[in-house]
Design an enzyme around this catalytic site. Structure first.
Site, PDB file in Angstrom:
ATOM      1  N   ASP A 197       0.854  -1.190   0.000  1.00 28.93           N
ATOM      2  CA  ASP A 197       0.000   0.000   0.000  1.00 28.93           C
ATOM      3  C   ASP A 197       0.888   1.237   0.000  1.00 28.93           C
ATOM      4  OD1 ASP A 197      -2.977   0.935   0.532  1.00 28.93           O
ATOM      5  OD2 ASP A 197      -1.659   2.190   1.763  1.00 28.93           O
ATOM      6  N   ASN A 205      -2.692  12.875  -5.147  1.00 23.72           N
ATOM      7  CA  ASN A 205      -3.858  13.218  -5.954  1.00 23.72           C
ATOM      8  C   ASN A 205      -4.368  14.625  -5.638  1.00 23.72           C
ATOM      9  OD1 ASN A 205      -4.102  10.890  -7.524  1.00 23.72           O
ATOM     10  ND2 ASN A 205      -5.298   9.812  -5.967  1.00 23.72           N
ATOM     11  N   HIS A 210      -5.229  13.836 -10.370  1.00 19.32           N
ATOM     12  CA  HIS A 210      -5.347  12.394 -10.578  1.00 19.32           C
ATOM     13  C   HIS A 210      -4.525  11.901 -11.770  1.00 19.32           C
ATOM     14  CE1 HIS A 210      -8.410  11.448  -7.566  1.00 19.32           C
ATOM     15  NE2 HIS A 210      -8.900  12.667  -7.810  1.00 19.32           N
ATOM     16  N   ASP A 214      -2.107   8.835 -11.487  1.00 19.05           N
ATOM     17  CA  ASP A 214      -2.127   7.650 -12.352  1.00 19.05           C
ATOM     18  C   ASP A 214      -0.715   7.304 -12.830  1.00 19.05           C
ATOM     19  OD1 ASP A 214      -4.830   7.515 -12.044  1.00 19.05           O
ATOM     20  OD2 ASP A 214      -5.329   8.364 -14.005  1.00 19.05           O
ATOM     21  N   GLU A 240      -4.665   2.520  -4.379  1.00 21.72           N
ATOM     22  CA  GLU A 240      -3.196   2.526  -4.336  1.00 21.72           C
ATOM     23  C   GLU A 240      -2.660   1.243  -3.708  1.00 21.72           C
ATOM     24  OE1 GLU A 240      -4.549   4.803  -0.590  1.00 21.72           O
ATOM     25  OE2 GLU A 240      -5.254   4.412  -2.629  1.00 21.72           O
TER      26      GLU A 240
END
Length: 322
Positions: A197, A205, A210, A214, A240
């Protein structure tokens, strides 16, 4: 002065008659008034041979039938009584259509038939056309089949692949986890699970958007794949979070792999001059046939929670309960 004819010499007329006598491309026959066969050439006799023995030759006349031909010219006239298509042969086995003429001479019927060259040519042309049409449809069918296979493969890929990272998605990972547990149980092999994680990913973000987030996820996916073996399964579990299935691997070896992955993520260059991204990793070793996939995942998730609680950017290993 007339040239004397040599004894035994074959006259042109005799040659002509012999040709028609031996011909199989023409049908010549003479029937008496009572309907019996008086004379026939090889073409007619070959048709007769297709019939059961002792068959009345008149049966060969399928259309028009011999009875119809006999009625033609019953008024006593001689000469041509029929001209047109004639179907001859064995109606139960094989028939063919010829161009025929029938003459009545002295109460006898003289039959002369020849193959319809034009019809035969048209038939060959039609056969060629149908063959070409069939081949074209075969090619179209093959092309359609290939396209169907391509689309099926694409649908399967989209069904089991994360579109952002091109990693297996959660559905694919669940299927692989069940398969590997069954295989490990059968061969009594070790199996480990890693849950990775990213730390503080929401801030990426929120600060950079975003699209940049990405790019970060794609970079992390590349790093995880680079450290994993070919037999390992690296998947995007969601958001994530990533999951790594490590077959035939004890917990200690899985922990070392988790450390390498954590360090590689930290050293991976990120877009937009983002500070190094760190990750927390939970590791759990499969306890054996008594533990299912849900239990294994639960312990790995608990280990991840502990790594987060202990300060992040670290690896935590789940306790192996008896």
């Amino acid at each position: 002065m007339r040239t004397p004819r040599l004894a035994g010499a074959i006259t042109p007329r005799a040659q002509f008659l012999r040709f028609f006598k031996d011909s199989t491309s023409t049908i010549l026959a003479v029937f008496k008034a009572d309907g019996t066969l008086a004379e026939a050439n090889r073409g007619f006799l070959s048709l007769l041979e297709s019939m059961p023995s002792n068959t009345d030759p008149a049966v060969l006349f399928v259309n028009p039938q011999m009875a119809e031909l006999n009625r033609m010219g019953e008024d006593g006239r001689t000469g041509l009584v029929y001209r047109g298509l004639m179907t001859l042969g064995n109606v139960d086995r094989y028939t063919d259509t010829w161009l025929g003429t029938v003459h009545r001479v002295d109460r006898q019927l003289l039959l002369a038939c020849e193959q319809d060259i034009a019809a035969d040519r048209n038939l060959r042309q039609e056969l060629f056309r149908l063959t070409e049409e069939y081949a074209a449809k075969e090619r179209l069918l093959a092309k359609t089949h290939r396209e169907l296979e391509r689309r099926t493969a694409e649908v399967e890929r989209l069904t089991f692949t994360d579109s952002l990272t091109d990693l297996p998605n959660r559905r694919a990972f669940d299927h692989e986890l069940e398969r590997e547990i069954a295989r490990s149980a059968r061969y009594r092999e070790a199996l480990s699970l890693l849950i990775v994680d990213l730390d503080h990913f929401k801030q990426v973000n929120d600060r950079f958007g975003h699209a940049v987030g990405d790019d970060v996820l794609r970079a992390v996916a590349t790093s995880l794949r680079a450290e994993a073996r070919q037999i390992d399964t690296v998947a995007r579990w969601g958001g994530e979070e990533f999951a790594v299935l490590v077959p035939a691997t004890e917990t200690d070896s899985a922990r070392l792999l988790a450390e390498r992955m954590r360090d590689r993520i930290r050293r991976t260059p990120m877009p937009e001059s983002i500070a190094p991204i760190t990750a927390s990793v939970g590791v759990a070793g499969w306890l054996g046939p008594e533990e299912g996939s849900a239990g294994l995942f639960k312990r790995a998730d608990e280990a991840l929670y502990k790594a987060k609680h202990d300060g992040r950017n670290r690896v935590s290993v789940a306790e192996e309960e008896p």
